[in-house]
Design a protein around this motif. Structure first.
Motif, PDB file in Angstrom:
ATOM      1  N   ALA A   1      52.886  45.386  36.295  1.00 54.19           N
ATOM      2  CA  ALA A   1      51.538  45.587  36.845  1.00 54.19           C
ATOM      3  C   ALA A   1      51.450  45.078  38.277  1.00 54.19           C
ATOM      4  N   GLU A   2      52.073  43.944  38.566  1.00 48.19           N
ATOM      5  CA  GLU A   2      52.040  43.403  39.936  1.00 48.19           C
ATOM      6  C   GLU A   2      52.801  44.305  40.894  1.00 48.19           C
ATOM      7  N   ARG A   3      53.968  44.781  40.475  1.00 50.74           N
ATOM      8  CA  ARG A   3      54.756  45.667  41.341  1.00 50.74           C
ATOM      9  C   ARG A   3      54.014  46.973  41.582  1.00 50.74           C
ATOM     10  N   LEU A   4      53.382  47.508  40.539  1.00 55.08           N
ATOM     11  CA  LEU A   4      52.645  48.757  40.691  1.00 55.08           C
ATOM     12  C   LEU A   4      51.428  48.585  41.591  1.00 55.08           C
ATOM     13  N   THR A   5      50.754  47.449  41.474  1.00 55.69           N
ATOM     14  CA  THR A   5      49.598  47.186  42.344  1.00 55.69           C
ATOM     15  C   THR A   5      50.038  47.135  43.805  1.00 55.69           C
TER      16      THR A   5
ATOM     17  N   GLU B   1      49.015  49.778  46.951  1.00 61.44           N
ATOM     18  CA  GLU B   1      48.565  49.398  48.300  1.00 61.44           C
ATOM     19  C   GLU B   1      49.434  50.069  49.357  1.00 61.44           C
ATOM     20  N   ARG B   2      50.733  50.105  49.108  1.00 52.60           N
ATOM     21  CA  ARG B   2      51.647  50.743  50.056  1.00 52.60           C
ATOM     22  C   ARG B   2      51.278  52.207  50.238  1.00 52.60           C
ATOM     23  N   LEU B   3      51.002  52.898  49.154  1.00 53.87           N
ATOM     24  CA  LEU B   3      50.603  54.301  49.252  1.00 53.87           C
ATOM     25  C   LEU B   3      49.282  54.451  49.984  1.00 53.87           C
ATOM     26  N   ARG B   4      48.329  53.583  49.678  1.00 52.87           N
ATOM     27  CA  ARG B   4      47.037  53.669  50.377  1.00 52.87           C
ATOM     28  C   ARG B   4      47.193  53.363  51.853  1.00 52.87           C
ATOM     29  N   ASP B   5      48.115  52.473  52.207  1.00 51.67           N
ATOM     30  CA  ASP B   5      48.355  52.175  53.616  1.00 51.67           C
ATOM     31  C   ASP B   5      48.921  53.382  54.355  1.00 51.67           C
ATOM     32  N   LEU B   6      49.652  54.232  53.651  1.00 51.48           N
ATOM     33  CA  LEU B   6      50.141  55.475  54.254  1.00 51.48           C
ATOM     34  C   LEU B   6      48.977  56.391  54.560  1.00 51.48           C
TER      35      LEU B   6
ATOM     36  N   GLY C   1      45.321  56.726  55.697  1.00 53.95           N
ATOM     37  CA  GLY C   1      44.677  57.145  56.928  1.00 53.95           C
ATOM     38  C   GLY C   1      44.090  58.523  56.730  1.00 53.95           C
ATOM     39  N   SER C   2      44.654  59.486  57.428  1.00 51.56           N
ATOM     40  CA  SER C   2      44.186  60.866  57.291  1.00 51.56           C
ATOM     41  C   SER C   2      44.882  61.578  56.134  1.00 51.56           C
ATOM     42  N   ARG C   3      45.786  60.897  55.482  1.00 48.43           N
ATOM     43  CA  ARG C   3      46.523  61.502  54.377  1.00 48.43           C
ATOM     44  C   ARG C   3      45.809  61.202  53.053  1.00 48.43           C
ATOM     45  N   ALA C   4      44.829  61.985  52.739  1.00 46.81           N
ATOM     46  CA  ALA C   4      44.027  61.757  51.534  1.00 46.81           C
ATOM     47  C   ALA C   4      44.875  61.793  50.273  1.00 46.81           C
ATOM     48  N   ALA C   5      45.905  62.616  50.249  1.00 48.87           N
ATOM     49  CA  ALA C   5      46.746  62.713  49.060  1.00 48.87           C
ATOM     50  C   ALA C   5      47.472  61.398  48.801  1.00 48.87           C
ATOM     51  N   ALA C   6      47.927  60.725  49.846  1.00 48.66           N
ATOM     52  CA  ALA C   6      48.611  59.434  49.675  1.00 48.66           C
ATOM     53  C   ALA C   6      47.632  58.395  49.143  1.00 48.66           C
ATOM     54  N   THR C   7      46.420  58.413  49.640  1.00 46.98           N
ATOM     55  CA  THR C   7      45.401  57.486  49.156  1.00 46.98           C
ATOM     56  C   THR C   7      45.090  57.751  47.688  1.00 46.98           C
ATOM     57  N   ALA C   8      44.954  59.015  47.315  1.00 48.10           N
ATOM     58  CA  ALA C   8      44.685  59.371  45.918  1.00 48.10           C
ATOM     59  C   ALA C   8      45.842  58.936  45.021  1.00 48.10           C
ATOM     60  N   LEU C   9      47.079  59.104  45.493  1.00 42.89           N
ATOM     61  CA  LEU C   9      48.221  58.651  44.712  1.00 42.89           C
ATOM     62  C   LEU C   9      48.222  57.138  44.571  1.00 42.89           C
ATOM     63  N   GLY C  10      47.819  56.442  45.622  1.00 44.88           N
ATOM     64  CA  GLY C  10      47.703  54.986  45.534  1.00 44.88           C
ATOM     65  C   GLY C  10      46.723  54.588  44.450  1.00 44.88           C
ATOM     66  N   ASN C  11      45.613  55.293  44.379  1.00 44.31           N
ATOM     67  CA  ASN C  11      44.621  55.015  43.337  1.00 44.31           C
ATOM     68  C   ASN C  11      45.184  55.311  41.949  1.00 44.31           C
ATOM     69  N   SER C  12      45.981  56.379  41.831  1.00 41.37           N
ATOM     70  CA  SER C  12      46.598  56.712  40.547  1.00 41.37           C
ATOM     71  C   SER C  12      47.592  55.638  40.116  1.00 41.37           C
ATOM     72  N   VAL C  13      48.402  55.168  41.057  1.00 47.00           N
ATOM     73  CA  VAL C  13      49.364  54.118  40.727  1.00 47.00           C
ATOM     74  C   VAL C  13      48.630  52.834  40.363  1.00 47.00           C
ATOM     75  N   ASP C  14      47.504  52.589  41.004  1.00 50.40           N
ATOM     76  CA  ASP C  14      46.693  51.419  40.665  1.00 50.40           C
ATOM     77  C   ASP C  14      46.166  51.526  39.229  1.00 50.40           C
ATOM     78  N   ALA C  15      45.736  52.710  38.825  1.00 51.78           N
ATOM     79  CA  ALA C  15      45.287  52.913  37.444  1.00 51.78           C
ATOM     80  C   ALA C  15      46.443  52.697  36.464  1.00 51.78           C
ATOM     81  N   LEU C  16      47.641  53.136  36.853  1.00 45.44           N
ATOM     82  CA  LEU C  16      48.817  52.893  36.025  1.00 45.44           C
ATOM     83  C   LEU C  16      49.099  51.396  35.932  1.00 45.44           C
ATOM     84  N   ALA C  17      48.898  50.685  37.016  1.00 43.80           N
ATOM     85  CA  ALA C  17      49.091  49.229  37.018  1.00 43.80           C
ATOM     86  C   ALA C  17      48.129  48.552  36.040  1.00 43.80           C
ATOM     87  N   GLN C  18      46.898  49.030  36.000  1.00 44.50           N
ATOM     88  CA  GLN C  18      45.929  48.460  35.061  1.00 44.50           C
ATOM     89  C   GLN C  18      46.365  48.695  33.623  1.00 44.50           C
TER      90      GLN C  18
END
Length: 113
Positions: A75-79, A83-88, A90-107
């Motif tokens: 869970a810590e590694r996935l969280t 964040e790393r994906l969300r940091d990518l 910016g204008s890359r909405a897909a990377a942000t959405a994937l970051g949110n998905s990985v965060d849900a997987l972490a939960q």
């Protein structure tokens, strides 16, 4: 607004983790379902064509390694990966959405893995 098809589900006193759209896990999900979710997330990472290939490969490797075990809880590694994906992002909405998905997987992993 994202939605997913719950028709025919017989879940009582159970939590559904909506990882992304119709990509879900429950507290009863096992290793096979987890592997399917990880494979789908990795495919979505490969689809981030506006992200450098080396970065995409690094994210996919880290995603697989997060679930392979080790000293740090998944869970810590996935969280951190989320964040790393969300940091990518910016204008890359897909990377942000994937970051949110990985965060849900972490939960999910924090409670059931």
């Amino acid at each position: 607004m994202a939605s997913f098809d719950q028709s025919g589900w017989q879940l009582q006193n159970s939590r559904v983790y909506n990882i992304a759209g119709n990509l879900t896990l429950t507290e009863h999900s096992g290793p096979r379902e987890l592997a399917e979710v990880v494979a789908e997330l990795q495919a979505r990472v490969r689809g981030l064509t506006d992200v450098a290939e080396a970065e995409r490969e690094a994210v996919n490797t880290e995603l697989a390694e997060a679930l392979a075990g080790g000293d740090e809880p998944a869970a810590e590694r996935l969280t951190r990966l989320a964040e790393r994906l969300r940091d990518l992002g910016g204008s890359r909405a897909a990377a942000t959405a994937l970051g949110n998905s990985v965060d849900a997987l972490a939960q999910w992993a924090g409670r059931h893995f």
